[in-house]
Design a protein around this motif. Structure first.
Motif, PDB file in Angstrom:
ATOM      1  N   ARG A  22      88.527  57.865 -33.380  1.00  0.00           N
ATOM      2  CA  ARG A  22      87.828  56.616 -33.747  1.00  0.00           C
ATOM      3  C   ARG A  22      88.796  55.433 -33.701  1.00  0.00           C
ATOM      4  O   ARG A  22      88.449  54.365 -33.204  1.00  0.00           O
ATOM      5  N   VAL A  23      90.014  55.612 -34.230  1.00  0.00           N
ATOM      6  CA  VAL A  23      91.008  54.540 -34.205  1.00  0.00           C
ATOM      7  C   VAL A  23      91.348  54.189 -32.761  1.00  0.00           C
ATOM      8  O   VAL A  23      91.423  53.011 -32.385  1.00  0.00           O
ATOM      9  N   TYR A  24      91.525  55.187 -31.935  1.00  0.00           N
ATOM     10  CA  TYR A  24      91.852  54.974 -30.523  1.00  0.00           C
ATOM     11  C   TYR A  24      90.722  54.235 -29.804  1.00  0.00           C
ATOM     12  O   TYR A  24      90.958  53.264 -29.071  1.00  0.00           O
ATOM     13  N   SER A  25      89.469  54.645 -30.032  1.00  0.00           N
ATOM     14  CA  SER A  25      88.340  53.995 -29.348  1.00  0.00           C
ATOM     15  C   SER A  25      88.151  52.562 -29.847  1.00  0.00           C
ATOM     16  O   SER A  25      87.822  51.674 -29.061  1.00  0.00           O
ATOM     17  N   GLN A  26      88.379  52.326 -31.146  1.00  0.00           N
ATOM     18  CA  GLN A  26      88.274  50.963 -31.662  1.00  0.00           C
ATOM     19  C   GLN A  26      89.381  50.071 -31.091  1.00  0.00           C
ATOM     20  O   GLN A  26      89.151  48.901 -30.807  1.00  0.00           O
ATOM     21  N   ARG A  27      90.561  50.612 -30.929  1.00  0.00           N
ATOM     22  CA  ARG A  27      91.662  49.848 -30.330  1.00  0.00           C
ATOM     23  C   ARG A  27      91.322  49.476 -28.892  1.00  0.00           C
ATOM     24  O   ARG A  27      91.531  48.337 -28.456  1.00  0.00           O
ATOM     25  N   LEU A  28      90.768  50.421 -28.159  1.00  0.00           N
ATOM     26  CA  LEU A  28      90.368  50.126 -26.781  1.00  0.00           C
ATOM     27  C   LEU A  28      89.257  49.080 -26.737  1.00  0.00           C
ATOM     28  O   LEU A  28      89.267  48.175 -25.881  1.00  0.00           O
ATOM     29  N   ALA A  29      88.306  49.153 -27.660  1.00  0.00           N
ATOM     30  CA  ALA A  29      87.223  48.166 -27.702  1.00  0.00           C
ATOM     31  C   ALA A  29      87.788  46.783 -28.043  1.00  0.00           C
ATOM     32  O   ALA A  29      87.367  45.770 -27.468  1.00  0.00           O
ATOM     33  N   GLY A  30      88.738  46.719 -28.952  1.00  0.00           N
ATOM     34  CA  GLY A  30      89.377  45.446 -29.301  1.00  0.00           C
ATOM     35  C   GLY A  30      90.139  44.851 -28.132  1.00  0.00           C
ATOM     36  O   GLY A  30      90.075  43.640 -27.882  1.00  0.00           O
ATOM     37  N   GLU A  31      90.862  45.698 -27.407  1.00  0.00           N
ATOM     38  CA  GLU A  31      91.595  45.229 -26.225  1.00  0.00           C
ATOM     39  C   GLU A  31      90.631  44.716 -25.164  1.00  0.00           C
ATOM     40  O   GLU A  31      90.893  43.707 -24.504  1.00  0.00           O
ATOM     41  N   ALA A  32      89.497  45.390 -25.003  1.00  0.00           N
ATOM     42  CA  ALA A  32      88.499  44.943 -24.028  1.00  0.00           C
ATOM     43  C   ALA A  32      87.905  43.600 -24.451  1.00  0.00           C
ATOM     44  O   ALA A  32      87.722  42.703 -23.614  1.00  0.00           O
ATOM     45  N   ALA A  33      87.612  43.434 -25.742  1.00  0.00           N
ATOM     46  CA  ALA A  33      87.068  42.159 -26.224  1.00  0.00           C
ATOM     47  C   ALA A  33      88.091  41.043 -26.048  1.00  0.00           C
ATOM     48  O   ALA A  33      87.738  39.918 -25.658  1.00  0.00           O
ATOM     49  N   LEU A  34      89.362  41.326 -26.310  1.00  0.00           N
ATOM     50  CA  LEU A  34      90.414  40.323 -26.125  1.00  0.00           C
ATOM     51  C   LEU A  34      90.535  39.933 -24.653  1.00  0.00           C
ATOM     52  O   LEU A  34      90.638  38.746 -24.325  1.00  0.00           O
ATOM     53  N   ALA A  35      90.497  40.923 -23.770  1.00  0.00           N
ATOM     54  CA  ALA A  35      90.579  40.632 -22.335  1.00  0.00           C
ATOM     55  C   ALA A  35      89.386  39.795 -21.883  1.00  0.00           C
ATOM     56  O   ALA A  35      89.533  38.856 -21.092  1.00  0.00           O
ATOM     57  N   GLU A  36      88.197  40.083 -22.412  1.00  0.00           N
ATOM     58  CA  GLU A  36      87.010  39.308 -22.048  1.00  0.00           C
ATOM     59  C   GLU A  36      87.128  37.877 -22.560  1.00  0.00           C
ATOM     60  O   GLU A  36      86.787  36.916 -21.857  1.00  0.00           O
ATOM     61  N   ALA A  37      87.633  37.700 -23.777  1.00  0.00           N
ATOM     62  CA  ALA A  37      87.803  36.354 -24.339  1.00  0.00           C
ATOM     63  C   ALA A  37      88.814  35.550 -23.528  1.00  0.00           C
ATOM     64  O   ALA A  37      88.608  34.364 -23.253  1.00  0.00           O
ATOM     65  N   GLN A  38      89.899  36.194 -23.136  1.00  0.00           N
ATOM     66  CA  GLN A  38      90.908  35.503 -22.331  1.00  0.00           C
ATOM     67  C   GLN A  38      90.339  35.123 -20.969  1.00  0.00           C
ATOM     68  O   GLN A  38      90.589  34.031 -20.455  1.00  0.00           O
ATOM     69  N   SER A  39      89.565  36.007 -20.392  1.00  0.00           N
ATOM     70  CA  SER A  39      88.943  35.717 -19.098  1.00  0.00           C
ATOM     71  C   SER A  39      87.957  34.555 -19.221  1.00  0.00           C
ATOM     72  O   SER A  39      87.939  33.659 -18.373  1.00  0.00           O
ATOM     73  N   SER A  40      87.144  34.560 -20.277  1.00  0.00           N
ATOM     74  CA  SER A  40      86.188  33.465 -20.491  1.00  0.00           C
ATOM     75  C   SER A  40      86.919  32.148 -20.691  1.00  0.00           C
ATOM     76  O   SER A  40      86.484  31.100 -20.190  1.00  0.00           O
ATOM     77  N   ARG A  41      88.029  32.177 -21.403  1.00  0.00           N
ATOM     78  CA  ARG A  41      88.822  30.967 -21.630  1.00  0.00           C
ATOM     79  C   ARG A  41      89.373  30.440 -20.307  1.00  0.00           C
ATOM     80  O   ARG A  41      89.334  29.238 -20.044  1.00  0.00           O
ATOM     81  N   GLN A  42      89.867  31.319 -19.476  1.00  0.00           N
ATOM     82  CA  GLN A  42      90.409  30.896 -18.180  1.00  0.00           C
ATOM     83  C   GLN A  42      89.306  30.307 -17.304  1.00  0.00           C
ATOM     84  O   GLN A  42      89.526  29.312 -16.605  1.00  0.00           O
ATOM     85  N   VAL A  43      88.126  30.895 -17.344  1.00  0.00           N
ATOM     86  CA  VAL A  43      86.999  30.363 -16.562  1.00  0.00           C
ATOM     87  C   VAL A  43      86.636  28.968 -17.060  1.00  0.00           C
ATOM     88  O   VAL A  43      86.408  28.053 -16.258  1.00  0.00           O
ATOM     89  N   ALA A  44      86.603  28.795 -18.383  1.00  0.00           N
ATOM     90  CA  ALA A  44      86.271  27.479 -18.946  1.00  0.00           C
ATOM     91  C   ALA A  44      87.319  26.437 -18.549  1.00  0.00           C
ATOM     92  O   ALA A  44      86.981  25.296 -18.226  1.00  0.00           O
ATOM     93  N   ILE A  45      88.581  26.829 -18.559  1.00  0.00           N
ATOM     94  CA  ILE A  45      89.656  25.905 -18.166  1.00  0.00           C
ATOM     95  C   ILE A  45      89.515  25.524 -16.700  1.00  0.00           C
ATOM     96  O   ILE A  45      89.639  24.349 -16.333  1.00  0.00           O
ATOM     97  N   LEU A  46      89.240  26.490 -15.851  1.00  0.00           N
ATOM     98  CA  LEU A  46      89.079  26.205 -14.422  1.00  0.00           C
ATOM     99  C   LEU A  46      87.864  25.308 -14.163  1.00  0.00           C
ATOM    100  O   LEU A  46      87.921  24.413 -13.321  1.00  0.00           O
ATOM    101  N   GLU A  47      86.780  25.543 -14.902  1.00  0.00           N
ATOM    102  CA  GLU A  47      85.600  24.686 -14.739  1.00  0.00           C
ATOM    103  C   GLU A  47      85.905  23.257 -15.186  1.00  0.00           C
ATOM    104  O   GLU A  47      85.485  22.296 -14.539  1.00  0.00           O
ATOM    105  N   ALA A  48      86.647  23.121 -16.279  1.00  0.00           N
ATOM    106  CA  ALA A  48      87.008  21.779 -16.755  1.00  0.00           C
ATOM    107  C   ALA A  48      87.905  21.074 -15.745  1.00  0.00           C
ATOM    108  O   ALA A  48      87.740  19.870 -15.487  1.00  0.00           O
ATOM    109  N   ARG A  49      88.835  21.785 -15.165  1.00  0.00           N
ATOM    110  CA  ARG A  49      89.707  21.183 -14.147  1.00  0.00           C
ATOM    111  C   ARG A  49      88.894  20.753 -12.930  1.00  0.00           C
ATOM    112  O   ARG A  49      89.135  19.687 -12.354  1.00  0.00           O
ATOM    113  N   ALA A  50      87.940  21.578 -12.533  1.00  0.00           N
ATOM    114  CA  ALA A  50      87.096  21.227 -11.382  1.00  0.00           C
ATOM    115  C   ALA A  50      86.277  19.977 -11.678  1.00  0.00           C
ATOM    116  O   ALA A  50      86.142  19.090 -10.823  1.00  0.00           O
ATOM    117  N   LYS A  51      85.727  19.873 -12.901  1.00  0.00           N
ATOM    118  CA  LYS A  51      84.963  18.676 -13.270  1.00  0.00           C
ATOM    119  C   LYS A  51      85.859  17.447 -13.279  1.00  0.00           C
ATOM    120  O   LYS A  51      85.445  16.373 -12.851  1.00  0.00           O
TER     121      LYS A  51
END
Length: 125
Positions: A22-51
């Motif tokens: 359970r600890v291992y699967s929760q750690r993996l889920a947290g890492e996946a959520a962090l990676a998704e948040a970082q990806s969303s942030r990068q997309v938002a930054i790129l969209e702002a630069r394009a605008k």
């Protein structure tokens, strides 16, 4: 008896390993959520630069258009004898494009000539 012993050993293994899983699967889920948040942030930054780049390009295009219009107006003004001639030209252009039945032309003092008598006949009817 052997089956009970094997079942007991399996139960102990499951009870010992399941919390770690359970600890291992929760750690993996947290890492996946962090990676998704970082990806969303990068997309938002790129969209702002394009605008931003788009706004800069549109502003530059508007400046170029305005400079061209100013040059064209200056050429017309000079060819028509100065600002008064250019304003007269614009007035004539506006008169050509209007569909009005009655047009008031300003006098030398800048005031329009009115037709008060024409309106008197309409009010009596």
């Amino acid at each position: 008896m052997a089956a009970i012993a094997i079942a007991g050993v399996l139960l102990v293994l499951v009870l010992a390993i399941y919390p770690q899983y359970r600890v291992y699967s929760q750690r993996l889920a947290g890492e996946a959520a962090l990676a998704e948040a970082q990806s969303s942030r990068q997309v938002a930054i790129l969209e702002a630069r394009a605008k931003k780049e788009s706004a800069i390009s549109l502003a530059e295009a508007e400046v170029i258009r305005a400079e061209g219009a100013a040059k064209a107006n200056k050429i017309l003004q000079n060819s028509l004898g100065g600002p008064e001639g250019y304003l007269r030209y614009l007035q004539i252009q506006a008169l050509e494009n209007t569909k009005a039945g009655l047009i008031y032309v300003p006098t030398e003092a800048g005031l329009p000539v009115t037709e008060a008598r024409r309106l008197e006949g309409q009010q009596q009817q």
